[in-house]
Design an enzyme around this catalytic site. Structure first.
Site, PDB file in Angstrom:
ATOM      1  N   ALA A 264       0.056  11.299  -8.664  1.00 33.29           N
ATOM      2  CA  ALA A 264       1.485  11.604  -8.719  1.00 33.29           C
ATOM      3  C   ALA A 264       2.027  11.953  -7.333  1.00 33.29           C
ATOM      4  CB  ALA A 264       1.732  12.757  -9.685  1.00 33.29           C
TER       5      ALA A 264
ATOM      6  N   SER B 105      -2.675   9.079   2.019  1.00 30.48           N
ATOM      7  CA  SER B 105      -2.043   7.900   2.612  1.00 30.48           C
ATOM      8  C   SER B 105      -2.391   7.748   4.084  1.00 30.48           C
ATOM      9  CB  SER B 105      -0.523   8.035   2.468  1.00 30.48           C
ATOM     10  OG  SER B 105       0.162   7.086   3.257  1.00 30.48           O
TER      11      SER B 105
ATOM     12  N   TYR C  51       7.147  12.198   4.535  1.00 31.18           N
ATOM     13  CA  TYR C  51       6.168  11.766   3.535  1.00 31.18           C
ATOM     14  C   TYR C  51       4.747  11.991   4.013  1.00 31.18           C
ATOM     15  CZ  TYR C  51       3.124   8.491   1.089  1.00 31.18           C
ATOM     16  OH  TYR C  51       2.068   7.936   0.425  1.00 31.18           O
TER      17      TYR C  51
ATOM     18  N   VAL D 271       4.733  16.930 -12.869  1.00 31.83           N
ATOM     19  CA  VAL D 271       3.715  17.745 -12.205  1.00 31.83           C
ATOM     20  C   VAL D 271       4.300  18.988 -11.552  1.00 31.83           C
ATOM     21  CG1 VAL D 271       2.073  15.877 -11.794  1.00 31.83           C
ATOM     22  CG2 VAL D 271       3.861  16.360 -10.091  1.00 31.83           C
TER      23      VAL D 271
ATOM     24  N   GLY E 183      -2.146   3.763 -11.366  1.00 32.23           N
ATOM     25  CA  GLY E 183      -2.615   4.325 -12.633  1.00 32.23           C
ATOM     26  C   GLY E 183      -2.864   3.257 -13.681  1.00 32.23           C
TER      27      GLY E 183
END
Length: 350
Positions: A82, A127, A182, A60, A15
Site C-alpha cells: 500500500a 522504490s 515520494y 491503512v 497485488g
C-alpha cells in the site's frame, strides 16, 4: 499451524499479480485495499484478483480499519504494498503521500502491537526513488553524489552533470538521497520498518523496485507509468512526446518478474538490511522505449519536446546481482518482449 498472508494494497497492480501465486503457499490470503479511484475505475472487486484471495476494503491510515481487520485476521506474513506512488504528484500532494506511505506504515505496526500479532516476516516494496540521482563517477573514476538537478538547470536544458557518468543503483554501495517527496516517504518507510522489526523479532525483507510495467496496470491512472501512456498514444496514431533530450535512462521490470521476486523473498529470504534491487538489470533510454512502441503500432516517430518534470532523476538503473544470488531469482522478460506483451493486453481492452 494455519498460515495467513496479508497483502496491503493487495487489489492493486502488483497485488493482483501476487494473488495468482500466494494462495499456493498459504492457507489463507487476505488483501486489504481502499480501492482508491485513481487506481480503480470502480469500487468492484478487480477481475485480476484471484478468487482464492479474500478482499477487505479498508484504509491503512485508519486505526479503526486495522482493528476491524486484525480482530479476524492474524497474519503470519505481510506484504506491504500500500502506497501513493506519484513522483511528480507528491510535490503538490505531499501530505497525502506522507500520510499513506509513512503514517499508513506506522498505523499498521501500532495495530500489530495492539492486537499482539507478530508475523514471522514483513516484506516491504520500496522504490528506486530512494536513491535520487544516486552515485556518479568522474573521468578518474572517483565517486560523487551530485544531488538533485535544480529547476534552473532543467529550465536551461542542462540535463546531465558535466564531466560525470551515472552508475547503476546498488543498495550496499549507493547511499540513498531522494529527490522527491515520494522517494523520501519510501525511505522513511524502510527505516521505520527495519527499526520496528528488529526490536520485535520480526524478519524484515525490503525491495527497491525499478519501473514496474505490464499487463494489469491501470490504464486510467495518469501516474501509472510511461510505458502504458506511450502505448495508448501510439495505438491512437499520435506522436509520443519524449521529455528532456530523450536520453533519460530507466530500468523497466516486467510485472511477472517482480511478483516472482517478492514470492521468493517471502518464502525464502532472511532479514536484509541492504535492500534487494529489483529490475531487469538493463537501462533503457526513454527514446528507445518510445521508438519500440511506435514501431509496434506503426505510429509516427516520437518527438523530443524538451519538457521536464521536477523531481525526476536523469538515470535510474540497478545492479541486480545481489538479488539474483540471494533469492535464486532472475528476470525472465526483457523490455522488448515485455512491451509487446503489454501492447497485446492493451489491444484486447482499448
Amino acid at each position: 499451524m494455519t498460515t495467513t498472508c496479508l497483502v496491503t494494497g493487495g487489489a492493486g497492480f502488483i497485488g493482483c499479480a501476487l494473488s495468482r501465486t500466494l494462495p499456493d503457499h498459504f492457507d489463507r490470503v487476505v488483501a486489504l485495499d481502499n480501492m482508491h479511484p485513481q487506481i480503480h475505475d470502480s469500487a468492484e472487486r478487480p477481475a485480476d484478483l484471484d478468487e482464492r484471495v479474500e478482499l477487505v476494503v479498508g484504509d491503512v491510515t485508519s486505526a479503526a480499519d486495522w482493528d476491524a481487520l486484525l480482530a479476524d485476521v492474524r497474519p503470519t506474513a505481510i506484504v506491504h504494498l500500500a502506497a501513493e506512488t506519484g513522483t511528480g504528484q507528491s510535490l503538490t500532494e505531499a501530505t497525502r503521500h506522507a500520510s499513506v506511505n509513512v503514517v499508513g506504515t506506522t498505523e499498521m505496526l501500532d495495530a500489530l502491537v495492539r492486537h499482539e500479532v507478530r508475523p514471522d516476516k514483513i516484506v516491504l516494496t520500496s522504490s528506486r526513488a530512494v536513491y535520487g540521482e544516486g552515485a556518479w563517477t568522474d573521468a578518474e573514476g572517483v565517486v560523487t553524489y551530485p544531488g538533485q538537478r535544480s529547476a534552473a538547470m532543467l529550465e536551461a536544458g542542462q540535463w546531465d552533470f558535466p564531466g560525470l557518468t551515472a552508475t547503476p543503483f546498488e543498495s550496499s554501495r549507493v547511499v540513498p538521497a531522494p529527490t522527491s517527496v515520494y522517494g523520501s516517504t519510501k525511505l522513511a518507510q524502510e527505516h521505520i520498518l527495519l527499526a520496528w522489526c528488529l526490536a520485535m523479532q520480526v524478519t524484515p525483507v525490503i525491495y527497491r523496485l525499478q519501473n514496474v510495467y505490464g499487463p494489469g496496470q491501470s490504464l486510467s491512472n495518469p501516474y501509472t507509468g510511461i510505458v502504458s501512456f506511450f502505448a495508448q498514444r501510439a495505438k491512437a496514431g499520435e506522436v509520443i512526446p519524449v521529455y528532456e533530450d530523450g536520453d533519460i535512462i530507466r530500468d523497466f521490470v516486467f510485472i511477472d518478474d517482480v511478483a516472482s521476486a517478492v514470492v521468493q523473498g517471502l518464502l525464502h529470504s532472511g532479514a536484509n538490511r541492504d535492500a534487494y534491487d529489483i529490475g531487469s538489470g538493463e537501462g533503457t533510454s526513454i527514446m528507445t522505449l518510445a521508438r519500440t512502441i511506435a514501431e509496434i503500432y506503426g505510429a509516427p516517430e516520437p518527438q523530443v519536446n524538451g519538457m521536464f518534470r521536477n523531481g525526476d532523476v536523469r538515470s535510474a538503473s540497478c545492479d541486480i546481482s545481489a538479488a539474483e544470488a540471494a533469492l535464486d531469482w532472475h528476470p525472465q522478460v526483457m523490455v522488448g518482449e515485455g512491451v509487446r506483451r503489454l501492447c497485446a493486453w492493451i489491444d484486447e481492452r482499448v
